[in-house]
Design an enzyme around this catalytic site. Structure first.
Site, short mmCIF file in Angstrom:
data_model
loop_
_atom_site.label_atom_id
_atom_site.label_comp_id
_atom_site.label_asym_id
_atom_site.label_seq_id
_atom_site.Cartn_x
_atom_site.Cartn_y
_atom_site.Cartn_z
CD GLN A 174 -1.16 -0.04 3.74
OE1 GLN A 174 -1.62 -1.12 4.03
NE2 GLN A 174 -1.44 1.05 4.42
CG ASN B 28 0.21 -6.37 6.61
OD1 ASN B 28 -0.65 -5.58 6.26
ND2 ASN B 28 1.00 -6.14 7.64
#
Lengths: 76, 214
Positions: free
Chosen positions: B19, B182
């Site tokens: 991200q 994740n």
């Protein structure tokens, strides 16, 4: 956010090293327990890390009841 | 239920993504479970657009944060079709929503469920086995320093702040654990994954769990 001075990065890194020692000190004999150490986030203070990477918001979820099928919204 | 189960072994989980400095974990987790849900149904496994969810999910805040529940509700109510990542690539910042014609191919959802499985992690394992990878929201403050191993201490269920994807579990060893994907790149943790002890709601992993239906 914005350029961070080398002093800030160094201070954050030192704080990380101390935190790693603390986190790893509790259960040294416990096999397979998590290990903490230097990674891509070690130059961030916890507050900076949280402000950038921990941005998920929550609201209350209904308690799952095994007796009742999972409440599935809008599925035929 | 098997003692060990991981949807990655079925080739229905896409690669770990990063991200970067965009607070879009909520979007990465929702898109990731939609990708897997379609792959489990036999569709090709492919990256779908996280940027589309970040830009267009008007009940969230883009790279400034969001709620998995709001994103799922938006997908379900609007029946927006998620396009491939190649058609609407991730750029690590919020932007204006791109709209596509109805003829554009894409992937919508039929529904979703959201439950608190705390004290019922065996039921949560059944849900994962039945429906596919699950969205979870955890307290990831101590994940800043995580390198590997099973997280079983220093991770309360106090304040959930990070959305992740639970792809499996492993109960074969002395400490059973969840396998958690994740969105901080594959160099973080164990090839981008974390292992969280099953039982005891470590990190609050069972508090906010969602599944999607396609």
């Amino acid at each position: 956010t914005g350029p961070r001075s080398r002093e800030q990065q160094a201070a954050a890194f030192r704080e990380s090293l101390n935190r790693h020692r603390y986190l790893n000190s509790f259960f040294p004999s416990e096999n397979s327990t998590a290990i903490y150490g230097i990674n891509q986030f070690s130059y961030l203070f916890p507050a900076e890390f949280k402000a950038t990477y921990l941005r998920s918001k929550t609201s209350r979820f209904p308690k799952y009841s095994a007796a009742v099928q999972m409440s599935i919204s809008n599925v035929s | 239920l098997p003692l060990r189960f991981d949807w990655r072994d079925k080739q229905v989980v896409t690669q770990v993504r990063n991200q970067q400095t965009c607070g879009g974990c909520w979007a990465f987790s929702v898109v990731g479970v939609v990708e897997s849900a379609y792959a489990i149904k036999g569709k090709p496994l492919e990256d779908l657009s996280v940027q589309q969810v970040i830009d267009c999910s008007y009940n969230n805040y883009g790279c400034n944060g969001g709620s998995t529940l709001n994103a799922l509700n938006w997908l379900n109510k609007t029946q927006v079709k998620l396009v491939r990542d190649s058609e609407y690539p991730f750029k690590a910042q919020s932007g204006l929503c791109h709209y596509f014609s109805d003829t554009q191919s894409g992937f919508s959802i039929k529904g979703y469920s959201a439950h608190d499985f705390s004290d019922q992690e065996d039921e949560m394992a059944k849900a994962l086995f039945t429906f596919g990878p699950l969205v979870g929201i955890v307290d990831a403050v101590s994940w800043q320093d995580y390198l590997g191993g099973i997280i079983q201490h220093h991770c309360s269920s106090g304040e959930a702040n990070h959305a992740v994807i639970i792809t499996g579990f492993d109960k074969t060893g002395s400490t059973p654990y969840w396998i958690v994907r994740n969105s901080w790149g594959s160099s973080w943790g164990v090839d981008g994954y974390a292992y969280v002890k099953m039982g005891g709601n470590i990190c609050g992993i069972a508090d906010f769990v969602s599944a999607v239906f396609v």
